[in-house]
Design a protein around this motif. Structure first.
Motif, PDB file in Angstrom:
ATOM      1  N   GLN A   1       0.806  -1.125   0.009  1.00  0.00           N
ATOM      2  CA  GLN A   1       0.008  -0.103  -0.102  1.00  0.00           C
ATOM      3  C   GLN A   1       0.937   1.196  -0.005  1.00  0.00           C
ATOM      4  O   GLN A   1       2.043   1.209   0.277  1.00  0.00           O
ATOM      5  CB  GLN A   1      -0.942   0.058   1.293  1.00  0.00           C
ATOM      6  N   CYS A   2       0.189   2.255  -0.300  1.00  0.00           N
ATOM      7  CA  CYS A   2       0.857   3.547  -0.274  1.00  0.00           C
ATOM      8  C   CYS A   2       1.339   4.050   1.258  1.00  0.00           C
ATOM      9  O   CYS A   2       0.330   3.725   1.960  1.00  0.00           O
ATOM     10  CB  CYS A   2       0.193   4.722  -1.034  1.00  0.00           C
ATOM     11  N   SER A   3       2.478   4.517   1.306  1.00  0.00           N
ATOM     12  CA  SER A   3       2.922   4.603   2.806  1.00  0.00           C
ATOM     13  C   SER A   3       2.244   5.996   3.262  1.00  0.00           C
ATOM     14  O   SER A   3       2.232   6.209   4.578  1.00  0.00           O
ATOM     15  CB  SER A   3       4.493   4.452   2.791  1.00  0.00           C
ATOM     16  N   VAL A   4       1.473   6.683   2.560  1.00  0.00           N
ATOM     17  CA  VAL A   4       0.846   7.907   3.160  1.00  0.00           C
ATOM     18  C   VAL A   4      -0.539   7.666   3.249  1.00  0.00           C
ATOM     19  O   VAL A   4      -1.223   7.791   4.307  1.00  0.00           O
ATOM     20  CB  VAL A   4       1.108   9.056   1.957  1.00  0.00           C
ATOM     21  N   CYS A   5      -1.410   7.345   2.103  1.00  0.00           N
ATOM     22  CA  CYS A   5      -2.569   7.475   2.078  1.00  0.00           C
ATOM     23  C   CYS A   5      -3.308   5.865   1.985  1.00  0.00           C
ATOM     24  O   CYS A   5      -4.289   5.634   2.182  1.00  0.00           O
ATOM     25  CB  CYS A   5      -3.277   8.008   0.862  1.00  0.00           C
ATOM     26  N   GLY A   6      -2.668   4.869   1.917  1.00  0.00           N
ATOM     27  CA  GLY A   6      -3.176   3.473   2.206  1.00  0.00           C
ATOM     28  C   GLY A   6      -3.549   2.909   0.690  1.00  0.00           C
ATOM     29  O   GLY A   6      -4.254   1.711   0.729  1.00  0.00           O
ATOM     30  N   GLU A   7      -3.573   3.859  -0.386  1.00  0.00           N
ATOM     31  CA  GLU A   7      -4.014   3.083  -1.533  1.00  0.00           C
ATOM     32  C   GLU A   7      -3.226   1.814  -2.043  1.00  0.00           C
ATOM     33  O   GLU A   7      -1.850   1.761  -1.567  1.00  0.00           O
ATOM     34  CB  GLU A   7      -3.612   4.392  -2.495  1.00  0.00           C
ATOM     35  N   ALA A   8      -3.931   0.944  -2.739  1.00  0.00           N
ATOM     36  CA  ALA A   8      -3.273  -0.224  -2.856  1.00  0.00           C
ATOM     37  C   ALA A   8      -2.183   0.178  -4.028  1.00  0.00           C
ATOM     38  O   ALA A   8      -2.308   0.869  -4.994  1.00  0.00           O
ATOM     39  CB  ALA A   8      -4.273  -1.348  -3.506  1.00  0.00           C
TER      40      ALA A   8
ATOM     41  N   ARG B   1       5.179   5.513  -2.310  1.00  0.00           N
ATOM     42  CA  ARG B   1       3.799   6.345  -2.471  1.00  0.00           C
ATOM     43  C   ARG B   1       3.107   6.128  -3.662  1.00  0.00           C
ATOM     44  O   ARG B   1       3.730   5.985  -4.916  1.00  0.00           O
ATOM     45  CB  ARG B   1       4.503   8.109  -2.554  1.00  0.00           C
ATOM     46  N   CYS B   2       1.900   6.485  -3.794  1.00  0.00           N
ATOM     47  CA  CYS B   2       1.018   6.218  -4.977  1.00  0.00           C
ATOM     48  C   CYS B   2       1.112   7.277  -5.762  1.00  0.00           C
ATOM     49  O   CYS B   2       1.904   8.263  -5.274  1.00  0.00           O
ATOM     50  CB  CYS B   2      -0.468   5.885  -4.628  1.00  0.00           C
ATOM     51  N   ARG B   3       0.513   7.404  -6.906  1.00  0.00           N
ATOM     52  CA  ARG B   3       1.054   8.557  -7.975  1.00  0.00           C
ATOM     53  C   ARG B   3       0.451   9.947  -7.237  1.00  0.00           C
ATOM     54  O   ARG B   3       0.850  10.728  -7.632  1.00  0.00           O
ATOM     55  CB  ARG B   3       0.465   8.025  -9.205  1.00  0.00           C
ATOM     56  N   ILE B   4      -0.971   9.741  -6.521  1.00  0.00           N
ATOM     57  CA  ILE B   4      -1.552  11.026  -6.228  1.00  0.00           C
ATOM     58  C   ILE B   4      -0.603  11.647  -5.177  1.00  0.00           C
ATOM     59  O   ILE B   4      -0.318  12.690  -5.038  1.00  0.00           O
ATOM     60  CB  ILE B   4      -2.917  10.536  -5.710  1.00  0.00           C
ATOM     61  N   CYS B   5       0.060  10.673  -4.050  1.00  0.00           N
ATOM     62  CA  CYS B   5       0.866  11.272  -3.009  1.00  0.00           C
ATOM     63  C   CYS B   5       2.034  11.543  -3.705  1.00  0.00           C
ATOM     64  O   CYS B   5       2.944  12.422  -2.939  1.00  0.00           O
ATOM     65  CB  CYS B   5       0.502  10.248  -1.921  1.00  0.00           C
ATOM     66  N   GLN B   6       2.534  11.099  -4.669  1.00  0.00           N
ATOM     67  CA  GLN B   6       3.693  11.475  -5.536  1.00  0.00           C
ATOM     68  C   GLN B   6       3.425  12.925  -5.860  1.00  0.00           C
ATOM     69  O   GLN B   6       4.408  13.872  -5.882  1.00  0.00           O
ATOM     70  CB  GLN B   6       4.287  10.856  -6.510  1.00  0.00           C
TER      71      GLN B   6
HETATM   72 ZN   LIG Z   1      -0.840   7.544  -1.661  1.00  0.00          ZN
END
Ligand SMILES: [Zn+2]
Ligand SMILES: [Zn+2]
Length: 322
Positions: free
Chosen positions: A88-95, A108-113
């Motif tokens: 999961q994304c280490s910030v928002c938890g997205e898979a 990090r997921c793309r959004i959190c990047q």
């Molecule tokens: Zn994220």
């Protein structure tokens, strides 16, 4: 036999008789006294009558309930409530499904990047789908408050997973508020109901203080259907206000909600809390919307997925109030 729960007693005995053929035959083979047989017969009649008068099906899968419970949900549906797994994304938890990043703990997921959220980290117990989603709907739109303790236990698991990374000392727990109008319409704020259950069962959770009155929703934002991510952020601007800045100033805050869908609500609440002086904000929810492969998904598809998700929720809400 306890007469406090006559139905449960009748239920158990008769179910044993009807569905446990082995047990039934054993009893039938015993030289039972006529009085016992009459008692069994009376119990069966009473239970049949109960089922006729009060037929009970699981409110999620519609299969017949095999026991009387305050929560009208069968064991199969409850056992289907599973925690999130996988990277999961280490910030928002997205898979995150990319094999390139599977072993990297700070991925990090793309959004959190692209944009760092105003909270440190968001965690959720499970994916917002199937039984978990239906159970949340049962509480929110079906008014079945007995779902709150179950959802509370799931939220407690999410909070427990977050706890080792929280700084020492007391963390203020702030439920995402509903607008007063919506709260009076529903009769409760589901986030508050769930987190109250989470913090107290099976024993009080140390290090957390529920601060349910600090954050208020001062503007009814209405439905967000059809809005883009940017428009949703705009729509939420000015919707929340901190009533008691002294209560959050210099404190670490855990924001809690039932569902994390787009992150727009959590981000706006975190932003307002931090502006009021909160040191850092974490987020914990019972469920989270997951995308199939967020790391590679195009922003337009992402937005489309969110719109579809919220449309489905809105339909459930409308059906509940029809
Ligand atoms: Zn994220
Ligand atoms: Zn069921």
């Amino acid at each position: 036999m306890t007469w406090c729960h006559p139905v449960e007693h009748v239920f158990g005995r008769v179910r044993e008789g009807v569905f446990s053929s082995t047990g039934f035959r054993i009893r039938a083979a015993q030289p039972a006294a006529a009085a016992t047989q009459v008692a069994h017969w009376a119990e069966r009649v009473a239970a049949s009558l109960f089922f006729t008068l009060f037929p009970a099906d699981c409110r999620l899968c519609k299969s017949p309930l095999l026991r009387v419970s305050r929560l009208p949900v069968c064991n199969n549906c409850l056992q289907a409530l599973r925690p999130l797994s996988g990277p999961q994304c280490s910030v928002c938890g997205e898979a995150i499904n990319s094999p390139v990043v599977l072993d990297h703990p700070e991925t990090r997921c793309r959004i959190c990047q692209t944009v760092t959220p105003p909270f440190v980290r968001a965690v959720a117990y499970g994916s917002y789908e199937r039984s978990l989603r239906d159970l949340i709907h049962l509480l929110k739109f079906g008014q079945v408050r007995s779902a709150a303790p179950v959802l509370g236990r799931l939220l407690r698991n999410a909070i427990a997973a977050l706890q080792p990374s929280l700084p020492p000392g007391m963390t203020a727990v702030v439920p995402v508020p509903l607008h007063a109008h919506k709260k009076s319409q529903r009769g409760f704020n589901q986030a508050e109901l769930i987190v109250r259950a989470a913090l107290k069962q099976p024993s009080p959770l140390d290090g957390f203080e529920l601060c349910a009155k600090i954050l208020v929703r001062v503007r009814d934002t209405g439905s967000q259907i059809g809005l883009t991510r940017h428009q949703r952020r705009q729509n939420l601007r000015g919707a929340f206000s901190v009533k008691d800045a002294a209560a959050v100033s210099g404190r670490n805050v855990l924001l809690v909600d039932d569902v994390y869908t787009t992150g727009a609500t959590a981000s706006e609440c975190a932003r307002v809390l931090r502006r009021a002086g909160a040191t850092r904000v974490w987020v914990a929810t019972v469920a989270r919307t997951l995308k199939a492969s967020d790391f590679f998904i195009a922003p337009e598809e992402f937005s489309q997925h969110e719109i579809q998700q919220e449309s489905e929720d809105d339909r459930a809400s409308l059906a509940a109030h029809a």
